[in-house]
Scaffold this active site. Structure first.
Site, PDB file in Angstrom:
ATOM      1  N   PRO A 116       1.712 -15.161 -32.345  1.00  0.00           N
ATOM      2  CA  PRO A 116       3.460 -14.895 -34.037  1.00  0.00           C
ATOM      3  C   PRO A 116       3.646 -15.744 -34.231  1.00  0.00           C
ATOM      4  O   PRO A 116       4.155 -16.699 -33.650  1.00  0.00           O
ATOM      5  CB  PRO A 116       3.706 -13.700 -33.014  1.00  0.00           C
ATOM      6  CG  PRO A 116       3.571 -13.854 -31.424  1.00  0.00           C
ATOM      7  CD  PRO A 116       2.224 -14.152 -31.663  1.00  0.00           C
ATOM      8  N   ASN A 145      -2.740 -21.091 -28.349  1.00  0.00           N
ATOM      9  CA  ASN A 145      -2.010 -21.193 -28.407  1.00  0.00           C
ATOM     10  C   ASN A 145      -0.809 -19.203 -28.340  1.00  0.00           C
ATOM     11  O   ASN A 145      -0.835 -18.643 -29.626  1.00  0.00           O
ATOM     12  CB  ASN A 145      -0.570 -21.651 -29.229  1.00  0.00           C
ATOM     13  CG  ASN A 145       0.269 -21.896 -29.386  1.00  0.00           C
ATOM     14  OD1 ASN A 145       1.680 -21.368 -28.259  1.00  0.00           O
ATOM     15  ND2 ASN A 145       1.156 -22.639 -30.188  1.00  0.00           N
ATOM     16  N   TYR A 151       9.739 -27.399 -32.931  1.00  0.00           N
ATOM     17  CA  TYR A 151       8.263 -27.149 -33.978  1.00  0.00           C
ATOM     18  C   TYR A 151       7.900 -28.278 -34.290  1.00  0.00           C
ATOM     19  O   TYR A 151       6.243 -28.902 -34.781  1.00  0.00           O
ATOM     20  CB  TYR A 151       7.946 -25.750 -34.351  1.00  0.00           C
ATOM     21  CG  TYR A 151       8.444 -24.745 -33.457  1.00  0.00           C
ATOM     22  CD1 TYR A 151       8.050 -24.963 -32.192  1.00  0.00           C
ATOM     23  CD2 TYR A 151       8.756 -23.820 -33.538  1.00  0.00           C
ATOM     24  CE1 TYR A 151       8.422 -24.116 -31.324  1.00  0.00           C
ATOM     25  CE2 TYR A 151       9.740 -22.982 -32.916  1.00  0.00           C
ATOM     26  CZ  TYR A 151       9.186 -22.987 -31.364  1.00  0.00           C
ATOM     27  OH  TYR A 151       9.204 -21.904 -30.366  1.00  0.00           O
TER      28      TYR A 151
HETATM   29  O1  CA2 Z   1       6.118 -24.285 -28.439  1.00  0.00           O
HETATM   30  C1  CA2 Z   1       4.668 -23.157 -28.773  1.00  0.00           C
HETATM   31  O2  CA2 Z   1       3.803 -23.752 -29.369  1.00  0.00           O
HETATM   32  C2  CA2 Z   1       5.423 -21.872 -28.571  1.00  0.00           C
HETATM   33  O3  CA2 Z   1       4.119 -20.756 -28.026  1.00  0.00           O
HETATM   34  C3  CA2 Z   1       5.906 -21.491 -29.592  1.00  0.00           C
HETATM   35  C4  CA2 Z   1       6.797 -20.302 -29.477  1.00  0.00           C
HETATM   36  C5  CA2 Z   1       7.223 -19.523 -28.208  1.00  0.00           C
HETATM   37  O4  CA2 Z   1       7.702 -17.985 -28.608  1.00  0.00           O
HETATM   38  C6  CA2 Z   1       6.642 -20.274 -27.162  1.00  0.00           C
HETATM   39  O5  CA2 Z   1       7.872 -20.542 -25.953  1.00  0.00           O
HETATM   40  C7  CA2 Z   1       6.583 -21.707 -27.157  1.00  0.00           C
HETATM   41  C8  CA2 Z   1       6.769 -19.580 -30.823  1.00  0.00           C
HETATM   42  C9  CA2 Z   1       6.248 -19.798 -32.022  1.00  0.00           C
HETATM   43  C10 CA2 Z   1       7.280 -19.995 -32.908  1.00  0.00           C
HETATM   44  O6  CA2 Z   1       6.748 -20.416 -34.233  1.00  0.00           O
HETATM   45  C11 CA2 Z   1       7.749 -20.554 -35.411  1.00  0.00           C
HETATM   46  C12 CA2 Z   1       6.887 -22.046 -35.854  1.00  0.00           C
HETATM   47  C13 CA2 Z   1       8.048 -22.476 -36.896  1.00  0.00           C
HETATM   48  C14 CA2 Z   1       9.154 -21.432 -37.240  1.00  0.00           C
HETATM   49  C15 CA2 Z   1       9.986 -20.974 -36.384  1.00  0.00           C
HETATM   50  C16 CA2 Z   1       9.267 -20.099 -35.248  1.00  0.00           C
END
Ligand code: CA2
Length: 158
Positions: A14, A79, A27
């Site tokens: 997600p 992921n 990110y």
């Molecule tokens: O670091 C990662 O890849 C995570 O899986 C990303 C998740 C987070 O909940 C995990 O703890 C670590 C969040 C994904 C949200 O992706 C976004 C991308 C761009 C902007 C906002 C959110």
């Protein structure tokens, strides 16, 4: 052209469709489409194939994992996004198919909020690559292909 040595399924969970557009300080600026293109290029160099997908839905991730063995998938890059920290359903799905899976994260969840320190899926994974931004995916692919190559012949072969 010779056939791919292994078919690999890469699943992103997600909100990862937002990559490149929001929270670049956490990110990075690379979009998910670019990550998928880089994975494809690395896969070609390694002689494997990667089917890379994203969904915002936990049940869809469970379905994709469950369908993987009969689709001939040899291993998984996963992921799970925020489901990393909550999803027993994804953990159970990984356990039930028993395919080698590498957990992938762009950020380093261990260096962030306390609630990100627990991964529900880690125990069903052979390893984890976290904290290298978009490069985490390619590094995870390298590790997974090495692990698959070390398996006895036939196991995991496309
Ligand atoms: O670091 C990662 O890849 C995570 O899986 C990303 C998740 C987070 O909940 C995990 O703890 C670590 C969040 C994904 C949200 O992706 C976004 C991308 C761009 C902007 C906002 C959110």
């Amino acid at each position: 052209m010779s056939a791919a040595r292994f078919a690999i399924l890469c699943i992103s969970g997600p909100n990862l469709q937002l990559l490149g557009s929001r929270e670049p300080e956490i990110y990075g600026k690379v979009t998910l489409a670019e990550i998928h293109a880089r994975l494809d290029a690395r896969a070609k160099a390694l002689g494997v194939s990667v089917d890379a997908r994203q969904t915002n839905h936990e049940g869809t991730i469970v379905d994709w994992i469950g369908d993987a063995p009969k689709a001939g998938v040899a291993g998984l890059l996963l992921n799970p996004g925020a489901y990393t920290h909550t999803s027993l359903a994804i953990y159970d799905a990984l356990r039930s198919v028993g395919l080698p899976c590498v957990e992938v994260h762009l950020s380093n969840p261990d260096a962030r909020e306390a609630f990100r320190r627990r991964s529900r899926v880690a125990r069903a994974c052979i390893g984890r690559v976290a904290g290298f931004g978009a490069d985490s995916y390619e590094l995870a692919l390298d590790g997974l292909v090495k692990a698959l190559s070390a398996l006895p012949r036939q196991a995991g072969r496309a």
